[in-house]
Design an enzyme around this catalytic site. Structure first.
Site, mmCIF file in Angstrom:
data_model
loop_
_atom_site.group_PDB
_atom_site.id
_atom_site.type_symbol
_atom_site.label_atom_id
_atom_site.label_comp_id
_atom_site.label_asym_id
_atom_site.label_seq_id
_atom_site.Cartn_x
_atom_site.Cartn_y
_atom_site.Cartn_z
ATOM 1 N N GLU A 21 -31.207 -19.911 -19.162
ATOM 2 C CA GLU A 21 -30.034 -19.268 -19.926
ATOM 3 C C GLU A 21 -30.410 -18.257 -20.765
ATOM 4 O O GLU A 21 -29.757 -17.441 -21.457
ATOM 5 C CB GLU A 21 -29.201 -20.204 -20.571
ATOM 6 C CG GLU A 21 -28.103 -21.013 -19.669
ATOM 7 C CD GLU A 21 -27.106 -21.833 -20.150
ATOM 8 O OE1 GLU A 21 -26.154 -22.190 -19.628
ATOM 9 O OE2 GLU A 21 -27.231 -21.992 -21.458
ATOM 10 N N HIS A 35 -45.131 -31.975 -0.216
ATOM 11 C CA HIS A 35 -45.104 -32.317 1.351
ATOM 12 C C HIS A 35 -43.704 -31.528 1.824
ATOM 13 O O HIS A 35 -43.163 -31.694 2.973
ATOM 14 C CB HIS A 35 -44.957 -33.839 1.400
ATOM 15 C CG HIS A 35 -46.028 -34.624 1.270
ATOM 16 N ND1 HIS A 35 -47.062 -35.061 2.242
ATOM 17 C CD2 HIS A 35 -46.921 -34.747 -0.005
ATOM 18 C CE1 HIS A 35 -48.057 -35.469 1.607
ATOM 19 N NE2 HIS A 35 -47.890 -35.417 0.184
ATOM 20 N N LYS A 44 -16.072 -19.529 -14.411
ATOM 21 C CA LYS A 44 -15.131 -20.264 -15.197
ATOM 22 C C LYS A 44 -13.563 -19.507 -15.244
ATOM 23 O O LYS A 44 -12.647 -19.911 -14.668
ATOM 24 C CB LYS A 44 -15.431 -20.252 -16.664
ATOM 25 C CG LYS A 44 -16.549 -21.308 -16.894
ATOM 26 C CD LYS A 44 -16.699 -21.450 -18.434
ATOM 27 C CE LYS A 44 -17.798 -22.183 -18.846
ATOM 28 N NZ LYS A 44 -18.414 -22.095 -20.443
HETATM 29 O O1 PA5 Z 1 -26.319 -24.083 -23.737
HETATM 30 C C1 PA5 Z 1 -25.184 -23.860 -23.468
HETATM 31 O O2 PA5 Z 1 -24.607 -23.203 -24.256
HETATM 32 C C2 PA5 Z 1 -24.399 -24.602 -22.373
HETATM 33 O O3 PA5 Z 1 -25.254 -24.913 -21.409
HETATM 34 C C3 PA5 Z 1 -23.449 -25.401 -23.002
HETATM 35 O O4 PA5 Z 1 -24.357 -26.393 -23.594
HETATM 36 C C4 PA5 Z 1 -22.524 -26.155 -22.047
HETATM 37 O O5 PA5 Z 1 -21.787 -24.972 -21.277
HETATM 38 C C5 PA5 Z 1 -21.556 -27.193 -22.467
HETATM 39 O O6 PA5 Z 1 -20.885 -26.529 -23.544
HETATM 40 P P1 PA5 Z 1 -20.049 -27.352 -24.427
HETATM 41 O O7 PA5 Z 1 -20.981 -28.293 -25.354
HETATM 42 O O8 PA5 Z 1 -19.248 -26.463 -25.489
HETATM 43 O O9 PA5 Z 1 -19.242 -28.239 -23.947
#
Ligand code: PA5
Length: 447
Positions: A289, A310, A424
């Site tokens: 990310e 393996h 989303k």
């Molecule tokens: O790193 C990030 O920002 C995302 O992976 C969020 O943690 C994830 O989408 C969950 O978001 P939230 O804590 O708002 O539910």
């Protein structure tokens, strides 16, 4: 305590040492940019000094809340996804007995996870397991509006209230969310749940050392003070005052950028310790990310060895030469097991009699590293003296700090994730969420 050790010499056959050293000025500048808060995404740097700034009162509150849940519950369900799930899962899996589920007459509550998928069978089976059990819920969502955890919370809150009554259920729910915004904050305030705050300046994937990770880790019975201590020591070991040659995060950031620009587009995080599987999952989110954007970024992958030797071993040894490996190596296991002698020796394994299981594992590790280097795969190694809270704390902070530097050197904002919104939008349009009418018409016309 000794620091975890980064070895990068097995990359020098692929990128010369000087080429890695040439990144030192950029990496050090990136580290100063983090420190000064002058780079992109600088409103998400709350993690940078988190380990050394966690207060005694905050830790005590987390420990007390964990104690209450541990005393009152047979199971605690941690609800969250992405950064609100992976850190706690990584540490808890790394420190748990591998057969935790099956341990009879357990004193600790079972820690279960929900909200990290939308699998109907998973939900059904989880709720069946919780029938008749006294369970607690830790619901974690920074935004308070993420669909997966919100769905899980709705189902589990209903079940808990049905099993315990609304008043008792209230005492068994803890929410970790934004201090003011979001549906989860509104709900927690209305219902009077115990809450912890995720600070605005801490993004999900950098939040494991906040209550997001610390509370579920404490609930599982682990020592969060040692975890924070390890992270704090690594915070000091990776600061701007530490020269490049002594700064493991700076060297890791440098060597991976050097490898990337030499055509190594995929980094495989390797372990020889099955308990580290979810540490890799956490790491993949952290780097994926943070760096995968603007058409750039190393693709973070992972394997568990020797299991995956393996399966994926063939590809790694012989496939396209665009990969490098980073091995997390644990020097000393927490237990001892020695191979016995067998008079019949039908399996031909008496040459191992008297040796520890770990000695065989370590030779597998060494043999694999040499084979892969010979096969054209640069190899980095991060060595932990032991798998415990302290060294996991070091490891977590090491990867976080290196990620911030590496992202800046790559030229991206390591602290945003615009790409995760696309699915989303489509999902909500397909589900006819109010407000998505236009998108709904457009997407359905494509089907
Ligand atoms: O790193 C990030 O920002 C995302 O992976 C969020 O943690 C994830 O989408 C969950 O978001 P939230 O804590 O708002 O539910």
């Amino acid at each position: 305590m000794e620091p975890i050790k980064l070895s990068i010499d097995k990359a020098f056959g692929f990128v010369p040492e000087e080429a890695v050293a040439a990144y030192a000025p950029q990496v050090e500048s990136a580290n100063r940019t983090l420190e000064d808060g002058t780079g992109r995404g600088n409103d998400f740097l709350g993690w940078l000094h988190l380990p050394t700034s966690i207060s005694e009162a905050h830790l005590a509150d987390i420990e007390q809340t964990a104690r209450t849940l541990r005393e009152q519950c047979q199971a605690v369900v941690v609800i969250g996804i992405g950064g609100s799930y992976l850190g706690a899962k990584a540490v808890n899996e790394a420190l748990a007995n591998s057969f935790d589920w099956l341990v009879a007459e357990r004193r600790d509550p079972i820690v279960l996870y929900a909200g990290q998928n939308i699998g109907e069978d998973y939900r059904y089976e989880l709720q069946e397991l919780l029938k008749g059990k006294k369970f607690g819920i830790i619901c974690i969502s920074k935004s308070g509006t993420t669909t997966e955890p919100a769905l899980a919370f709705r189902l589990l809150k209903d079940q808990l209230e049905a099993q315990q009554g609304k008043e008792a259920a209230r005492q068994l729910i803890v929410c970790i969310t934004d201090k003011a915004r979001g549906a989860l904050r509104t709900l927690a305030t209305q219902e009077g749940y115990k809450t912890f705050v995720i600070e605005d300046n801490i993004g999900g994937r950098f939040s494991v050392l906040s209550p997001v990770g610390l509370l579920p880790i404490a609930v599982a019975g682990h020592d969060v003070r040692r975890l924070v201590q390890g992270a704090a020591d690594m915070e000091r070991a990776t600061g701007t005052d530490v020269p490049f040659a002594d700064n493991p995060a700076a060297r890791y950031a440098a060597v991976r950028n050097a490898l990337y620009h030499s055509g190594k587009k995929i980094e495989i995080l390797v372990n020889f310790h099955p308990k580290l599987h979810y540490v890799s999952e956490w790491w993949k989110q952290l780097y994926g990310e943070s760096e995968g954007k603007d058409g750039k970024g190393i693709f973070p992958a992972s394997v568990d060895f020797t299991t995956d030797l393996h399966s994926m071993g063939q590809w790694i040894q012989d496939g396209e030469r665009t990969i490098f490996e980073t091995v997390i190596s644990v020097r000393e296991p927490n237990h001892t097991k020695v191979f016995p002698h067998d008079d019949a020796n039908l399996d031909g394994l008496n040459f191992l009699a008297g040796k520890r299981v770990d000695e065989v594992n370590k030779m597998a590790e060494l043999g694999t590293m040499l084979a892969h280097v010979d096969g054209g795969v640069p190899n980095l190694k991060v060595e932990l003296p032991r798998l415990d809270e302290y060294y996991l704390g070091q490891l977590i902070y090491f990867f976080e700090r290196a990620c911030g530097m590496s992202g800046y050197v790559l030229g991206v904002n390591p602290f945003d994730q615009p790409g995760v919104e696309a699915y989303k939008k489509n999902m909500f349009a397909l589900l006819d969420k109010p407000g998505y009418e236009e998108a709904s018409r457009a997407i359905k016309a494509r089907l």
